[in-house]
Write an enzyme that holds these catalytic residues in place. Structure first.
Site, PDB file in Angstrom:
ATOM      1  N   PHE A   1       0.865  -1.179   0.000  1.00 24.18           N
ATOM      2  CA  PHE A   1       0.000   0.000   0.000  1.00 24.18           C
ATOM      3  C   PHE A   1       0.898   1.224   0.000  1.00 24.18           C
ATOM      4  O   PHE A   1       1.582   1.513   0.981  1.00 24.18           O
ATOM      5  CB  PHE A   1      -0.934   0.054   1.205  1.00 24.18           C
TER       6      PHE A   1
ATOM      7  N   ASP B   1       9.676   2.943   1.576  1.00 28.34           N
ATOM      8  CA  ASP B   1       8.495   3.735   1.906  1.00 28.34           C
ATOM      9  C   ASP B   1       8.293   3.655   3.415  1.00 28.34           C
ATOM     10  O   ASP B   1       7.737   2.692   3.944  1.00 28.34           O
ATOM     11  CB  ASP B   1       7.277   3.192   1.160  1.00 28.34           C
TER      12      ASP B   1
ATOM     13  N   LYS C   1       3.052  11.523   6.707  1.00 24.15           N
ATOM     14  CA  LYS C   1       2.252  11.335   7.913  1.00 24.15           C
ATOM     15  C   LYS C   1       2.837  12.056   9.125  1.00 24.15           C
ATOM     16  O   LYS C   1       2.594  13.233   9.319  1.00 24.15           O
ATOM     17  CB  LYS C   1       2.027   9.852   8.178  1.00 24.15           C
TER      18      LYS C   1
END
Length: 407
Positions: free
Chosen positions: A149, A234, A263
């Site tokens: 994801f 990531d 984030k």
């Protein structure tokens, strides 16, 4: 946290109902309407309090409204919020230098959202492949892992195997090869002269906090070095203290060529993301080849710098390590008592619930009724990712509530 007077405030039910005709239905949130928050606690419009055990999928690693981050934002709001990159501003160099130092790399490309960081990393890898590796034009490939994801843009869903994220959004962007996660021989077999990069999550969050075998990340590093391609990590969910180290790759003492962050870099205040890379990789980008109006804006740089200041103390990483042991022990005690399996590292866990007890969504709703906020992922799996400011009594209370809910 002080409760505000309700006055004529609309109820949770009324506000949820009001969203339906005017908001795209691309989310299925739990039926709670949050109006205030502080630390690890949130409050709904009726004044009910909940322990937030999700922390915005790691966007709130330092809790809601951390005073140092709020102060940095207020101070910058009173001075300058945006220039665009048409001009220089006085906060950008310090932010970039601090972030490069934190990650052990050289240069920073500031963006806004996590998906933008991934897209930027893809563009950077392709440009490097053509300019440096010598891959023929339009033939660069990037190796990714199944179950990944990385976001929901059209390019990113092109290499997703999640039908909800992918189906109905073709035609798909070419240039990606998918191999099983945590399968080093398969990854090595996929590398060739056209490979620009390997793009993986050091821990797969959306898939249920899947942690690879010891040595996998080191093997990826070695394989990409041999194949003369880039290793892109990531770390948008796994990074910035979540797993007990600043970056999850540090558990294997691995240094990728490119790190993607987001984030938590925005402190739960403003979207901030970044691509951080070795100088010889980032240097392939020239003026006009990539950009963002809001990328690296003064407010983002101020908040991001304050986040880095918090991380440089090591306090939050140490706290995640210490309480991560409490979390692991508590979940171990629940094995066979409604929990069939779990995976955890630091203050991050994916918990597989006995399907006989219901789906992950069902359990999330039951925990909501008991004042605990979590979120399901696929099937009967839920994730825990509390703020790194949570105390041991708060964490223990959440585990006790989970145990009571399962039984």
């Amino acid at each position: 946290m002080t409760t505000a007077p309700t006055g004529t405030r609309r109820s949770s039910a009324a506000l949820i109902e009001a969203e339906a005709p005017v908001l795209a239905h691309n989310y299925h949130p739990l039926p709670v309407v949050i109006s205030r928050a502080e630390g690890v606690w949130v409050e709904d419009v009726e004044g009910r309090r909940y322990l937030d055990m999700l922390a915005g999928y790691s966007a709130l690693n330092f809790g809601h409204r951390h005073p140092a981050l709020i102060e940095a934002a207020h101070r910058q709001l009173d001075a300058l919020t945006l220039t665009s990159r048409a001009f220089h501003h006085d906060r950008l160099a310090g932010f970039a230098a601090a972030l490069a130092d934190l990650t052990g790399l050289d240069m920073v490309l500031p963006m806004n959202t996590g998906a933008e960081a991934v897209e930027s990393g893809i563009k950077l890898a392709r440009k490097w492949a053509y300019d440096v590796k010598g891959v023929p034009t339009d033939q660069a490939t990037i190796v990714v892992a199944g179950g990944n994801f990385h976001g929901r843009t059209t390019t990113i869903v092109s290499f997703s195997d999640d039908p909800d994220a992918r189906t109905g959004f073709g035609p798909y962007t070419p240039g990606f090869r998918t191999v099983p996660y945590n399968d080093l021989p398969a990854l090595e077999a996929a590398l060739d002269d056209t490979t620009a990069a390997v793009l993986i999550e050091p821990i797969q969050g959306e898939a249920g906090v899947l942690i690879p075998d010891d040595g996998y990340l080191a093997g990826v590093r070695a394989a990409t070095t041999r194949a003369n391609c880039l290793f892109i990590a990531d770390e948008i969910q796994s990074g910035l203290g979540r797993t007990g180290t600043t970056l999850a790759v540090e558990h294997e003492r691995v240094v990728p060529d490119v790190i993607l962050l987001g984030k938590a870099l925005g402190g739960g205040i403003i979207p901030v993301s970044a691509v951080v890379a070795r100088r010889e990789v980032m240097s392939v980008l020239g003026p006009g080849q990539h950009g963002s109006t809001f990328g690296g804006n003064p407010l983002a740089a101020a908040v991001g710098s304050a986040v880095i200041d918090l991380l440089t103390t090591g306090e939050y990483q140490s706290h995640a390590t210490t309480l991560g042991k409490v979390l692991h022990a508590g979940l171990t005690d629940l094995l066979g008592k409604g929990v069939t399996a779990f995976r955890s590292r630091g203050l991050w866990a994916g918990i597989d619930i006995d399907p006989a007890l219901g789906t992950g969504r069902t359990l999330s709703e039951r925990l909501l009724a008991k004042g605990i906020l979590v979120k399901d992922t696929h099937g009967s799996t839920i994730r825990l990712a509390p703020a790194l400011t949570i105390t041991e009594p708060e964490l223990t209370s959440a585990l006790d509530t989970l145990a009571a809910t399962l039984t």
